[in-house]
Design an enzyme around this catalytic site. Structure first.
Site, short mmCIF file in Angstrom:
data_model
loop_
_atom_site.label_atom_id
_atom_site.label_comp_id
_atom_site.label_asym_id
_atom_site.label_seq_id
_atom_site.Cartn_x
_atom_site.Cartn_y
_atom_site.Cartn_z
N LYS A 1 0.83 -1.22 0.00
CA LYS A 1 0.00 0.00 0.00
C LYS A 1 0.86 1.26 0.00
O LYS A 1 0.60 2.20 -0.75
CB LYS A 1 -0.93 0.01 1.23
CG LYS A 1 -1.85 -1.19 1.32
CD LYS A 1 -2.74 -1.15 2.54
CE LYS A 1 -2.02 -1.18 3.86
NZ LYS A 1 -1.28 -2.43 4.15
N ARG B 1 -9.64 0.54 8.73
CA ARG B 1 -9.12 -0.77 9.09
C ARG B 1 -10.16 -1.59 9.82
O ARG B 1 -9.92 -2.75 10.12
CB ARG B 1 -7.94 -0.58 10.06
CG ARG B 1 -6.60 -0.33 9.38
CD ARG B 1 -5.82 -1.54 9.38
NE ARG B 1 -4.42 -1.62 9.67
CZ ARG B 1 -3.40 -0.94 9.19
NH1 ARG B 1 -3.56 0.09 8.43
NH2 ARG B 1 -2.18 -1.28 9.49
N ARG C 1 12.05 -5.56 4.49
CA ARG C 1 11.81 -4.12 4.27
C ARG C 1 12.75 -3.29 5.15
O ARG C 1 13.08 -3.65 6.26
CB ARG C 1 10.36 -3.76 4.64
CG ARG C 1 10.10 -2.25 4.54
CD ARG C 1 8.64 -1.90 4.64
NE ARG C 1 8.05 -2.29 5.91
CZ ARG C 1 6.75 -2.19 6.17
NH1 ARG C 1 5.92 -1.72 5.26
NH2 ARG C 1 6.29 -2.56 7.34
N ARG D 1 11.39 -1.53 11.17
CA ARG D 1 10.37 -1.04 12.10
C ARG D 1 10.25 -1.98 13.30
O ARG D 1 10.50 -3.17 13.20
CB ARG D 1 9.02 -0.93 11.38
CG ARG D 1 8.92 0.31 10.54
CD ARG D 1 7.72 0.37 9.62
NE ARG D 1 6.51 -0.28 10.05
CZ ARG D 1 5.40 -0.31 9.32
NH1 ARG D 1 5.36 0.30 8.13
NH2 ARG D 1 4.31 -0.93 9.75
N ARG E 1 0.01 -9.24 13.23
CA ARG E 1 -0.66 -8.21 12.41
C ARG E 1 -1.54 -8.87 11.35
O ARG E 1 -2.62 -8.37 11.04
CB ARG E 1 0.39 -7.30 11.75
CG ARG E 1 0.99 -6.31 12.74
CD ARG E 1 2.29 -5.71 12.25
NE ARG E 1 2.18 -4.98 11.02
CZ ARG E 1 3.21 -4.70 10.23
NH1 ARG E 1 4.44 -5.09 10.55
NH2 ARG E 1 3.03 -4.01 9.13
P1 AP5 Z 1 4.91 -1.58 1.70
O1 AP5 Z 1 4.55 -0.74 0.52
O2 AP5 Z 1 5.69 -0.96 2.80
O3 AP5 Z 1 3.61 -2.35 2.26
P2 AP5 Z 1 2.40 -1.78 3.11
O4 AP5 Z 1 1.16 -2.50 2.61
O5 AP5 Z 1 2.36 -0.30 3.13
O6 AP5 Z 1 2.84 -2.40 4.51
P3 AP5 Z 1 2.74 -1.81 5.99
O7 AP5 Z 1 3.50 -2.79 6.89
O8 AP5 Z 1 3.19 -0.39 6.08
O9 AP5 Z 1 1.26 -1.96 6.22
P4 AP5 Z 1 0.48 -1.97 7.51
O10 AP5 Z 1 -0.87 -1.76 6.99
O11 AP5 Z 1 0.63 -3.16 8.39
O12 AP5 Z 1 1.22 -0.89 8.39
P5 AP5 Z 1 0.81 0.58 8.81
O13 AP5 Z 1 2.04 1.38 8.78
O14 AP5 Z 1 -0.38 1.05 8.06
O15 AP5 Z 1 5.72 -2.85 1.11
C1 AP5 Z 1 6.28 -3.82 2.01
C2 AP5 Z 1 7.68 -4.23 1.49
O16 AP5 Z 1 7.51 -4.90 0.24
C3 AP5 Z 1 8.62 -3.05 1.20
O17 AP5 Z 1 9.94 -3.43 1.51
C4 AP5 Z 1 8.48 -2.80 -0.31
O18 AP5 Z 1 9.68 -2.27 -0.87
C5 AP5 Z 1 8.21 -4.22 -0.81
N1 AP5 Z 1 7.33 -4.27 -1.98
C6 AP5 Z 1 6.18 -3.57 -2.17
N2 AP5 Z 1 5.60 -3.91 -3.34
C7 AP5 Z 1 6.43 -4.85 -3.89
C8 AP5 Z 1 6.36 -5.61 -5.10
N3 AP5 Z 1 5.34 -5.48 -5.98
N4 AP5 Z 1 7.35 -6.49 -5.35
C9 AP5 Z 1 8.40 -6.67 -4.46
N5 AP5 Z 1 8.50 -5.96 -3.30
C10 AP5 Z 1 7.52 -5.08 -3.02
O19 AP5 Z 1 0.33 0.34 10.31
C11 AP5 Z 1 1.22 0.01 11.35
C12 AP5 Z 1 0.45 -0.09 12.65
O20 AP5 Z 1 -0.16 1.19 12.98
C13 AP5 Z 1 -0.72 -1.08 12.66
O21 AP5 Z 1 -0.31 -2.40 12.93
C14 AP5 Z 1 -1.62 -0.47 13.75
O22 AP5 Z 1 -1.14 -0.78 15.03
C15 AP5 Z 1 -1.45 1.03 13.54
N6 AP5 Z 1 -2.47 1.57 12.60
C16 AP5 Z 1 -2.22 2.13 11.38
N7 AP5 Z 1 -3.38 2.51 10.80
C17 AP5 Z 1 -4.37 2.17 11.67
C18 AP5 Z 1 -5.78 2.26 11.61
N8 AP5 Z 1 -6.43 2.81 10.55
N9 AP5 Z 1 -6.50 1.79 12.68
C19 AP5 Z 1 -5.89 1.27 13.75
N10 AP5 Z 1 -4.55 1.13 13.87
C20 AP5 Z 1 -3.79 1.58 12.82
#
Ligand code: AP5
Length: 215
Positions: free
Chosen positions: A13, A88, A127, A162, A173
């Site tokens: 994402k 979410r 990552r 992270r 997660r």
């Molecule tokens: P990346 O693009 O970083 O993936 P992502 O889907 O953004 O992953 P996140 O871990 O950031 O998602 P998340 O939803 O768990 O975390 P968030 O920060 O929102 O890609 C991942 C890796 O793959 C990278 O190394 C990239 O280079 C690689 N990659 C990407 N595409 C590729 C491809 N096509 N081919 C090869 N490699 C590729 O949330 C973190 C925490 O915050 C949550 O656990 C929760 O505690 C809290 N939080 C955040 N939002 C909320 C909410 N709305 N409600 C409640 N709690 C929340």
């Protein structure tokens, strides 16, 4: 243009959002990035969010809805936004619908990135993220390594893993995703602007498909 990007942790994402920002001149609203900034600043909301994030749980809905509404009403969103990692839960989705209604806004497309768990784990354990809270650029030591090991290509800050990137926390997660976030798929997928995309391809292929849907 106003978009929602859905998908499991690590589905891509953040990576796809950054490309959409550049192409469509819209703002990425990543609730995860906003929370990490608060954690790094050791603010009160950051300190209370950290324990949920490190445990792989979701931060309470009311905290998240407050963050999103404040950001949406800022001038920087005037040209449109991408919701990355929000909503979410079904409660967040209902709250978000209320925020949109109150502010005469609507969503143009909801895009779900689909990826199997084993690929998620491989991508997340490899990552690396820029430690500068204003940058938070994303790299991957297997697929998209930085030019210099451990250093951000954009701002030269240190790259880090992270704190929620251990394999145990990633699995937690994923459990949280299936329990609390996957129900959103049935909440949204009756819409004719809901698109499910295979995310187990190159970033360029995924982005090209999304771009064609949106143009
Ligand atoms: P990346 O693009 O970083 O993936 P992502 O889907 O953004 O992953 P996140 O871990 O950031 O998602 P998340 O939803 O768990 O975390 P968030 O920060 O929102 O890609 C991942 C890796 O793959 C990278 O190394 C990239 O280079 C690689 N990659 C990407 N595409 C590729 C491809 N096509 N081919 C090869 N490699 C590729 O949330 C973190 C925490 O915050 C949550 O656990 C929760 O505690 C809290 N939080 C955040 N939002 C909320 C909410 N709305 N409600 C409640 N709690 C929340």
């Amino acid at each position: 243009m106003n978009l929602i990007l859905l998908g499991a942790p690590g589905a891509g994402k953040g990576t796809i959002s950054k490309k959409l920002v550049d192409t469509f001149n819209i703002v990425q609203i990543s609730t995860g990035d906003i929370l990490r900034k608060e954690v790094q600043a050791e603010s009160e909301p950051g300190l209370s969010a950290k324990k949920y994030m490190d445990a792989g749980d979701l931060v309470p809905d009311d905290v998240i809805l407050g963050i999103v509404e404040k950001k949406l009403l800022s001038d920087e969103c005037a040209n449109g936004f991408i919701m990355d990692g929000f909503p979410r839960t079904v409660t967040q989705a209902r709250g978000f619908a209320g925020i949109l209604d109150r502010n005469n806004m609507s969503i143009d497309a909801i895009i779900e990135l689909q990826l199997d768990d084993d690929v998620v784990i491989k991508r997340l354990t490899s990552r690396r993220t820029c430690s500068n809270p204003e940058c938070q650029a994303i790299f991957n030591i297997l697929y998209t390594p930085p030019e210099s090991e451990g250093v951000c290509d954009h701002c030269a800050s240190k790259l880090i893993q992270r704190s929620d990137e251990t394999e145990d926390t990633i699995r937690k997660r994923l459990d949280t995703y299936y329990e609390k976030t996957e129900p959103l798929i049935s909440f949204y997928n009756g819409n004719d602007f809901y698109y499910a995309i295979d995310a187990d391809r190159s970033v360029d292929d995924i982005f090209t498909e999304i771009e064609q849907l949106l143009l």
